[in-house]
Enzyme design. Structure first.
Site, short mmCIF file in Angstrom:
data_model
loop_
_atom_site.label_atom_id
_atom_site.label_comp_id
_atom_site.label_asym_id
_atom_site.label_seq_id
_atom_site.Cartn_x
_atom_site.Cartn_y
_atom_site.Cartn_z
N TYR A 72 0.84 -1.19 0.00
CA TYR A 72 0.00 0.00 0.00
C TYR A 72 0.87 1.24 0.00
CZ TYR A 72 -3.05 3.73 1.38
OH TYR A 72 -3.72 4.92 1.39
N TRP A 118 1.91 5.36 -2.08
CA TRP A 118 2.03 6.19 -3.27
C TRP A 118 3.20 5.70 -4.12
CZ3 TRP A 118 -0.44 10.91 -4.84
CH2 TRP A 118 -1.58 11.22 -4.07
#
Length: 829
Positions: free
Chosen positions: A168, A170
């Protein structure tokens, strides 16, 4: 998403910008079948000077990042500088850090294995040494063999639930080198894996909004900016700082949201900022500042709603036609169920805002076209489902939902929600493939530490029961768990439970330092890829040309997982027999077919790629006036919402039947786990406000020279009100120890009246750097705020994270001098 007003009208070719002048002439045969010859000739004549001028202005290699598209300037295989693209209305200075990303001193240079894991294997690996062990360099073949052996062993002995693909975060932009998807693709081909659901950004709101308005809402397109600029008379920024958060985007930003706010400012539209901090947006937009106590937004909204009801300022007809359950909420407001009238005076005693201010705010919102733009920080809290549910209820009472410039929007502060949607094609990335039938149920993403520490535990989640698997292996690619998760010291203990932790990473982050096997990944500037620009507008398609060779022994994500796929015997299924450029061509051709159906002509892939230029799709005029929920308002029977009633559910029978004490069938106020009136406040009187950092994206870029612009005393900054600082003998620039029962951090004092008394602000994203990794709760020398936050679910409904709240105390630091080693390379690496 229903959107009948968006159109597919034809747009002149000259409004698309994808080629240089020479390539534009080469595209004539492609376009002849779609455009009349006279129109084609006129379009080319109009476009050619623009293309030639653009080519003359180009200096570097076109690529980009979450903070914008740019040209990379390269000398002798080193990136030395950057230049923003011409179309960017608000270039972000973060793009200037790209050379420092590529050539960072703390790059992971080679495949590395933690010494104790290499010597003892996964069953005798001394997990307590994670984060402080030595590292051993190995070959790529050795590293891939070690990882593939563990995948094979665990699948055979324990099944897919033993492997948690915790990627998980960016991840770098790029549709092919999507590390998270590639990891899932590999593991789906080799037996499956344990996955997560939801996200840290909107964990509470996305779940409750599905019950209230029938969609996630937090990631939906908003009423278009030109419509807002023209029609909104009052804009209320509730718990958001858009001029900072709009600098970046999940894909590549179009930065049109920043232009929208600039237009509001120029027009003189009245803006109110509701936030404990007089933030950068409030200052720049000259907004009226209302500073409630942290974590009391729900009570404040309820007080405003009561005023609307008591003074008959609510829209009874709208509530009757478009909502269900207002009668139950009205009974709650008037105290019929508990004897407590939830009026402005009641709210004032909780939120700390004068009751007359609340009443006047209600009147001001009711008398004119009002757009409520809310952020996500107010739902990253305990009871976080309530504020967004209440804001929808408040907007429904105002009766402006579906009208031009009115209603509410939950993504104006994120990735330029409201930037008008373009017409063309959508660039689809590589697929994760199909999960096997025996794949385990997903766990809420913010419950990972609880899961690792308590295998077999069962929790409530959105009407279901979820049992934690016994995770033996964690694989992280494109994420940074030690940044995003709450109560870092608790995570350190939970992180010792798995037998093996693998991380793909360009840098020695805290997550990499706490792994067993680290595989060096390239940055996005060291590989070829493509990406859309404008998360909501879908306005651009950018080629991401490789700018420099892979640094040291790093490999791109596709090749890392291809190497593992070969070891695991699934290479052909993983790669489909295609290399990097063949995959990119296939993605482009699929998008080109969509664009053709929308009457937007594109050049062949080879021509597009060779041009070193980008595509800008046309925006139909009608899309510039698109209004969210307009179709629903026009005819709720023909355009129902995705709720059981088809209407806005102020009362949700579905939620009520779940029987949760901490999230009932109507929204309301419930005191949070920690707040200024709670028992913790006696020992820890200051309320934490966490914020998105100004000069980085979460933890990305913390290891670049931009730190010099925001760090105080070489630490993350803490904003302190002068009264609170004076009481504790703290001066601007001092080293400060911030602490509570969960942890302690070193931060640098910024003393400012822009913070409400009783509140301190610390931005998230500073890399974890414990002074003594062997000591639980050791002082974090770099100011990682999650050492102070608590790790419980927002409620039994959503199980979202509570990353924006904590009670703490601060003092001037009097201890020994401590070197900040957050960005140092570990021993042996």
């Amino acid at each position: 998403m229903k959107n009948k007003t968006m159109t597919n009208e034809a747009i002149p070719l000259s409004r698309r910008r994808f080629l240089t002048g020479a390539a534009a002439l080469m595209s004539v045969p492609l376009l002849c079948g779609l455009w009349p010859k006279s129109a084609l000739a006129q379009a080319i004549s109009q476009a050619l000077p623009q293309f030639v001028a653009l080519r003359q202005a180009q200096q570097g290699i076109l690529t980009g990042a979450h903070w914008g598209a740019f040209e990379a300037l390269v000398q002798d295989d080193r990136m030395v500088d950057v230049k923003p693209i011409q179309d960017d209305p608000a270039p972000n200075e973060l793009i200037t850090m790209a050379p420092h990303q590529v050539h960072a001193p703390n790059r992971v240079k080679y495949p590395m294995v933690r010494k104790s894991w290499l010597e003892g294997g996964p069953l005798n690996c001394k997990p307590e040494l994670r984060g402080r062990d030595e590292w051993v360099r190995v070959s790529w073949d050795k590293a891939l063999t070690l990882v593939s052996e563990q995948i094979t062993r665990l699948q055979k002995e324990h099944g897919p639930q033993a492997i948690y693909a915790g990627s998980y975060g960016w991840k770098s932009v790029g549709m092919l080198h999507n590390s998270r998807t590639l990891l899932h693709r590999l593991l789906n081909l080799t037996g499956g894996f344990g996955d997560y659901s939801g996200d840290y950004s909107t964990g509470a709101a996305q779940v409750i909004m599905a019950h209230v308005v029938g969609s996630m809402e937090v990631y939906e397109q908003q009423t278009a900016w030109p419509n807002v600029i023209e029609n909104s008379k009052l804009v209320v920024l509730w718990g958001c700082n858009p001029l900072i958060t709009l600098k970046n985007s999940w894909n590549m930003p179009d930065h049109e949201g920043l232009a929208g706010f600039e237009a509001l400012k120029k027009k003189g539209t009245r803006i109110i900022s509701i936030d404990p901090i007089y933030n950068e947006s409030a200052r720049d937009l000259k907004a009226h500042w209302i500073a409630p106590r942290p974590y009391t937004d729900s009570a404040m909204i309820i007080g405003i709603a009561h005023t609307l009801l008591a003074e008959k300022l609510h829209d009874a007809d709208f509530l009757k036609s478009y909502t269900v359950g207002f009668d139950k909420f009205e009974a709650y407001l008037t105290g019929k169920e508990d004897g407590v009238v939830k009026d402005a005076d009641w709210a004032a005693a909780i939120c700390g805002i004068d009751a007359n201010t609340l009443r006047e705010l209600a009147r001001e919102m009711a008398k004119q076209r009002t757009m409520i733009m809310a952020g996500w920080g107010i739902q990253r809290q305990h009871r976080g489902e309530q504020p967004h549910w209440l804001l929808v209820t408040l907007a429904a009472m105002l009766g402006q939902i579906g009208l031009p410039g009115g209603g509410f929007g939950f993504s104006y502060h994120y990735s330029s929600g409201g930037s008008p949607t373009a017409r063309g094609g959508i660039l689809a990335g590589i697929s994760a493939g199909k999960a096997p039938k025996n794949a385990p149920a997903s766990i809420p993403v913010a419950r990972i530490a609880d899961c690792l520490a308590n295998p077999g535990k069962t929790i409530n989640f959105n009407g279901a029961r979820v049992t934690y698997p016994d995770v033996k292996m964690v694989y992280v690619a494109g994420g940074n768990t030690f940044h995003q998760h709450q109560d870092t010291n608790n995570l350190v203990k939970a992180w010792q439970r798995p037998q093996t932790i693998v991380v793909n990473e360009p840098y020695w982050t805290a997550t990499a330092k706490h792994a067993d096997i680290v595989l060096p990944a390239t940055t996005s500037y060291e590989r070829n890829d493509m990406e859309m620009g404008g998360d909501y507008s879908q306005l651009y398609v950018f080629p991401m040309h490789q700018c420099v060779p892979p640094q040291h022994e790093s490999r791109n994500d596709f090749d890392i997982f291809a190497g593992l796929a070969e070891k695991l015997g699934v290479l052909e299924a993983y790669s489909n027999g295609k290399n990097e450029m063949q995959w990119l061509k296939g993605m482009y051709d699929d998008m080109k077919a969509q664009a053709r159906d929308a009457r937007v002509a594109l050049p062949p892939f080879d021509m597009f790629w060779a041009s070193n230029n980008y595509i800008r799709f046309p925006i139909p005029e009608q899309n510039k006036q698109w209004v969210r929920f307009a179709d629903f308002r026009e005819n709720p029977l023909l355009n129902p919402l995705g709720t059981p009633s088809g209407k806005i559910e102020i009362y949700s029978d579905t939620v009520e039947k779940m029987g949760y004490d901490d999230c009932r069938g109507i929204p309301g106020w419930m005191p949070p786990h920690e707040w200024y009136q709670g028992p913790q406040a006696q020992k820890y009187p200051l309320s934490l406000n966490t914020a998105h950092p100004v000069n980085r994206l979460h933890s990305q870029l913390d290891n670049t020279p931009l730190r010099k612009k925001y760090a105080v005393a070489d630490r993350e900054a803490i904003w302190i009100n002068p009264d609170d600082a004076s009481l504790r003998g703290i001066a601007d620039g001092d080293l400060v120890r911030a602490f509570n029962d969960r942890g302690q951090i070193l931060v640098g004092a910024k003393v400012t009246p822009d913070v409400r008394p009783g509140v301190v602000r610390i931005s998230e994203g500073a890399w974890f750097d414990p002074a003594n990794p062997a000591e639980p709760g050791s002082l974090c020398k770099n100011g990682n705020v999650n050492c102070l936050t608590f790790d419980i679910g927002s409620s039994s409904l959503a199980q979202g994270n509570c990353g924006h709240m904590a009670q703490l105390e601060i003092e001037k630091y009097q201890g020994p001098a401590l070197e900040n080693t957050a960005h140092a390379v570990p021993v042996g690496a």
